[in-house]
Design a protein around this motif. Structure first.
Motif, mmCIF file in Angstrom:
data_model
loop_
_atom_site.group_PDB
_atom_site.id
_atom_site.type_symbol
_atom_site.label_atom_id
_atom_site.label_comp_id
_atom_site.label_asym_id
_atom_site.label_seq_id
_atom_site.Cartn_x
_atom_site.Cartn_y
_atom_site.Cartn_z
ATOM 1 N N ARG A 128 1.074 -1.532 0.139
ATOM 2 C CA ARG A 128 0.167 0.252 0.034
ATOM 3 C C ARG A 128 0.984 1.218 0.281
ATOM 4 O O ARG A 128 1.894 1.492 -0.974
ATOM 5 N N ASP A 129 0.533 2.120 1.206
ATOM 6 C CA ASP A 129 1.056 3.244 1.006
ATOM 7 C C ASP A 129 2.569 3.359 0.719
ATOM 8 O O ASP A 129 2.900 4.410 0.781
ATOM 9 N N MET A 162 -2.302 9.305 22.068
ATOM 10 C CA MET A 162 -3.513 9.119 21.021
ATOM 11 C C MET A 162 -3.677 10.146 19.884
ATOM 12 O O MET A 162 -4.804 8.322 18.938
ATOM 13 N N TYR A 163 -3.894 10.651 20.122
ATOM 14 C CA TYR A 163 -3.790 11.226 18.181
ATOM 15 C C TYR A 163 -3.737 10.510 17.121
ATOM 16 O O TYR A 163 -4.041 10.272 16.627
ATOM 17 N N SER A 164 -2.288 10.222 17.134
ATOM 18 C CA SER A 164 -1.449 8.835 16.518
ATOM 19 C C SER A 164 -2.583 7.683 16.162
ATOM 20 O O SER A 164 -2.346 6.858 14.989
ATOM 21 N N ALA A 165 -2.771 6.879 17.093
ATOM 22 C CA ALA A 165 -3.171 6.230 17.655
ATOM 23 C C ALA A 165 -5.270 6.196 16.944
ATOM 24 O O ALA A 165 -5.725 5.469 16.385
ATOM 25 N N GLY A 197 -3.958 1.286 9.641
ATOM 26 C CA GLY A 197 -3.719 -0.607 10.027
ATOM 27 C C GLY A 197 -2.002 -0.218 9.553
ATOM 28 O O GLY A 197 -0.989 0.782 9.252
ATOM 29 N N PRO A 198 -0.974 -1.756 9.098
ATOM 30 C CA PRO A 198 0.385 -1.213 8.972
ATOM 31 C C PRO A 198 0.727 -0.601 8.119
ATOM 32 O O PRO A 198 -0.300 -1.597 6.821
ATOM 33 N N PRO A 231 -1.881 7.746 7.593
ATOM 34 C CA PRO A 231 -2.913 7.341 9.106
ATOM 35 C C PRO A 231 -3.544 8.755 8.024
ATOM 36 O O PRO A 231 -3.743 9.048 7.278
ATOM 37 N N LYS A 232 -5.195 8.544 8.540
ATOM 38 C CA LYS A 232 -6.392 9.143 8.271
ATOM 39 C C LYS A 232 -6.481 9.916 9.198
ATOM 40 O O LYS A 232 -7.174 9.179 10.489
#
Length: 161
Positions: free
Chosen positions: A27-28, A70-73, A78-79, A83-84
Protein backbone atom coordinates in the motif's frame (compact mmCIF):
# COMPACT_ATOMS: atom_id res chain seq x y z
CA UNK A 1 -8.76 -4.37 -13.21
CA UNK A 2 -8.39 -1.04 -11.34
CA UNK A 3 -5.17 0.98 -11.33
CA UNK A 4 -4.68 0.14 -7.67
CA UNK A 5 -4.88 -3.61 -8.41
CA UNK A 6 -2.45 -3.25 -11.33
CA UNK A 7 0.06 -1.39 -9.15
CA UNK A 8 -0.20 -4.03 -6.43
CA UNK A 9 0.25 -6.80 -8.99
CA UNK A 10 3.36 -5.11 -10.45
CA UNK A 11 4.80 -4.72 -6.94
CA UNK A 12 4.26 -8.43 -6.25
CA UNK A 13 5.76 -9.47 -9.60
CA UNK A 14 8.84 -7.29 -9.04
CA UNK A 15 9.38 -8.83 -5.63
CA UNK A 16 9.06 -12.35 -7.02
CA UNK A 17 11.46 -11.76 -9.97
CA UNK A 18 14.31 -10.20 -8.03
CA UNK A 19 13.84 -10.70 -4.28
CA UNK A 20 17.45 -9.67 -3.53
CA UNK A 21 16.82 -6.16 -4.92
CA UNK A 22 13.12 -5.61 -4.29
CA UNK A 23 11.28 -5.79 -0.99
CA UNK A 24 7.57 -6.37 -1.28
CA UNK A 25 5.90 -3.59 0.67
CA UNK A 26 2.20 -2.97 0.75
CA UNK A 27 0.00 0.00 0.00
CA UNK A 28 1.15 3.49 0.95
CA UNK A 29 4.60 2.50 2.21
CA UNK A 30 5.55 1.05 -1.17
CA UNK A 31 4.42 4.19 -2.94
CA UNK A 32 6.40 6.31 -0.51
CA UNK A 33 9.59 4.29 -1.10
CA UNK A 34 9.09 4.22 -4.87
CA UNK A 35 9.03 8.01 -4.89
CA UNK A 36 12.39 8.15 -3.08
CA UNK A 37 11.22 8.96 0.40
CA UNK A 38 11.38 6.94 3.62
CA UNK A 39 8.57 5.40 5.68
CA UNK A 40 9.26 6.56 9.26
CA UNK A 41 7.16 6.56 12.42
CA UNK A 42 5.50 9.86 13.31
CA UNK A 43 6.21 9.55 17.06
CA UNK A 44 8.85 7.76 19.11
CA UNK A 45 6.32 5.60 21.02
CA UNK A 46 4.85 2.53 19.39
CA UNK A 47 2.94 -0.70 20.00
CA UNK A 48 5.04 -2.72 17.51
CA UNK A 49 6.10 -5.31 20.08
CA UNK A 50 5.28 -6.09 23.69
CA UNK A 51 8.26 -4.22 25.18
CA UNK A 52 7.59 -1.04 23.23
CA UNK A 53 3.90 -1.32 24.11
CA UNK A 54 4.65 -1.69 27.84
CA UNK A 55 7.08 1.23 27.71
CA UNK A 56 4.51 3.35 25.86
CA UNK A 57 1.78 2.50 28.36
CA UNK A 58 4.12 3.34 31.25
CA UNK A 59 4.98 6.65 29.63
CA UNK A 60 1.29 7.39 29.07
CA UNK A 61 0.54 6.64 32.73
CA UNK A 62 2.99 9.38 33.70
CA UNK A 63 0.90 11.73 31.48
CA UNK A 64 3.98 12.62 29.44
CA UNK A 65 3.18 12.87 25.74
CA UNK A 66 -0.04 10.86 25.99
CA UNK A 67 -1.95 13.22 23.69
CA UNK A 68 0.44 12.61 20.78
CA UNK A 69 0.12 8.85 21.20
CA UNK A 70 -3.68 9.12 21.38
CA UNK A 71 -3.84 11.24 18.21
CA UNK A 72 -1.50 8.87 16.41
CA UNK A 73 -3.58 5.86 17.46
CA UNK A 74 -6.83 7.60 16.47
CA UNK A 75 -5.36 8.39 13.03
CA UNK A 76 -3.94 4.90 12.39
CA UNK A 77 -5.38 2.82 9.55
CA UNK A 78 -3.15 -0.25 9.67
CA UNK A 79 0.45 -1.30 9.05
CA UNK A 80 2.12 0.47 6.10
CA UNK A 81 -0.97 2.59 5.44
CA UNK A 82 -1.04 6.37 5.43
CA UNK A 83 -2.76 7.69 8.60
CA UNK A 84 -6.18 9.25 8.13
CA UNK A 85 -7.29 11.95 10.56
CA UNK A 86 -9.68 10.68 13.25
CA UNK A 87 -10.26 7.33 11.50
CA UNK A 88 -10.47 5.31 14.73
CA UNK A 89 -11.21 7.97 17.34
CA UNK A 90 -14.32 6.20 18.63
CA UNK A 91 -12.13 3.26 19.67
CA UNK A 92 -8.92 4.90 20.88
CA UNK A 93 -10.02 8.09 22.63
CA UNK A 94 -12.16 6.26 25.24
CA UNK A 95 -9.37 3.70 25.70
CA UNK A 96 -6.78 6.37 26.48
CA UNK A 97 -9.12 8.31 28.75
CA UNK A 98 -10.04 5.21 30.76
CA UNK A 99 -6.43 4.02 30.87
CA UNK A 100 -5.25 7.40 32.16
CA UNK A 101 -8.01 7.55 34.75
CA UNK A 102 -7.35 4.09 36.17
CA UNK A 103 -3.55 4.23 35.98
CA UNK A 104 -3.47 7.63 37.70
CA UNK A 105 -5.90 6.44 40.37
CA UNK A 106 -3.62 3.46 40.96
CA UNK A 107 -0.54 5.68 41.24
CA UNK A 108 -2.28 8.15 43.56
CA UNK A 109 -3.61 5.34 45.77
CA UNK A 110 -0.18 3.71 45.86
CA UNK A 111 1.48 7.00 46.82
CA UNK A 112 -1.07 7.77 49.54
CA UNK A 113 -0.77 4.22 50.84
CA UNK A 114 3.01 4.50 51.14
CA UNK A 115 2.76 7.87 52.90
CA UNK A 116 0.13 6.66 55.38
CA UNK A 117 2.07 3.45 56.01
CA UNK A 118 5.27 5.38 56.73
CA UNK A 119 3.38 7.79 59.01
CA UNK A 120 1.82 4.91 60.95
CA UNK A 121 5.24 3.30 61.25
CA UNK A 122 6.70 6.50 62.73
CA UNK A 123 3.75 7.27 65.03
CA UNK A 124 4.43 4.72 67.83
CA UNK A 125 8.01 5.97 68.29
CA UNK A 126 6.92 9.51 69.09
CA UNK A 127 3.72 11.39 69.78
CA UNK A 128 4.99 14.42 67.93
CA UNK A 129 5.95 12.90 64.60
CA UNK A 130 6.11 15.85 62.28
CA UNK A 131 6.08 18.83 64.60
CA UNK A 132 8.58 21.66 64.72
CA UNK A 133 10.12 22.85 67.98
CA UNK A 134 7.72 25.84 68.41
CA UNK A 135 4.75 23.52 67.80
CA UNK A 136 6.03 21.08 70.44
CA UNK A 137 6.44 23.98 72.92
CA UNK A 138 2.88 25.14 72.20
CA UNK A 139 1.50 21.65 72.82
CA UNK A 140 3.44 21.41 76.12
CA UNK A 141 2.10 24.81 77.25
CA UNK A 142 -1.49 23.94 76.40
CA UNK A 143 -1.17 20.52 78.07
CA UNK A 144 0.22 22.02 81.29
CA UNK A 145 -2.46 24.74 81.24
CA UNK A 146 -5.27 22.20 80.96
CA UNK A 147 -3.67 20.06 83.67
CA UNK A 148 -4.21 22.79 86.28
CA UNK A 149 -7.30 22.61 88.36
CA UNK A 150 -7.87 26.36 88.28
CA UNK A 151 -6.36 28.66 85.74
CA UNK A 152 -7.32 31.91 87.47
CA UNK A 153 -8.03 32.30 91.18
CA UNK A 154 -11.72 32.78 91.84
CA UNK A 155 -12.74 35.82 93.83
CA UNK A 156 -16.15 36.93 94.92
CA UNK A 157 -16.76 40.31 93.30
CA UNK A 158 -19.51 41.19 95.80
CA UNK A 159 -17.01 41.26 98.63
CA UNK A 160 -14.76 43.71 96.83
CA UNK A 161 -15.17 47.41 97.79
Amino acid sequence: GSAQCESCLMECEAQCRCPEFCEGLIRDAALCLEQGSRWLPTISQSFDNIWYAMLTLFEISTTEGWVDVMYSAADSMGPYVQPKRDANETLWVPFFMLYLFFSNMFIVNLSVGVIVDKFMEMKPTSNNVALTEPQKNWINCITSLYARRQIVNMTDLHEKP
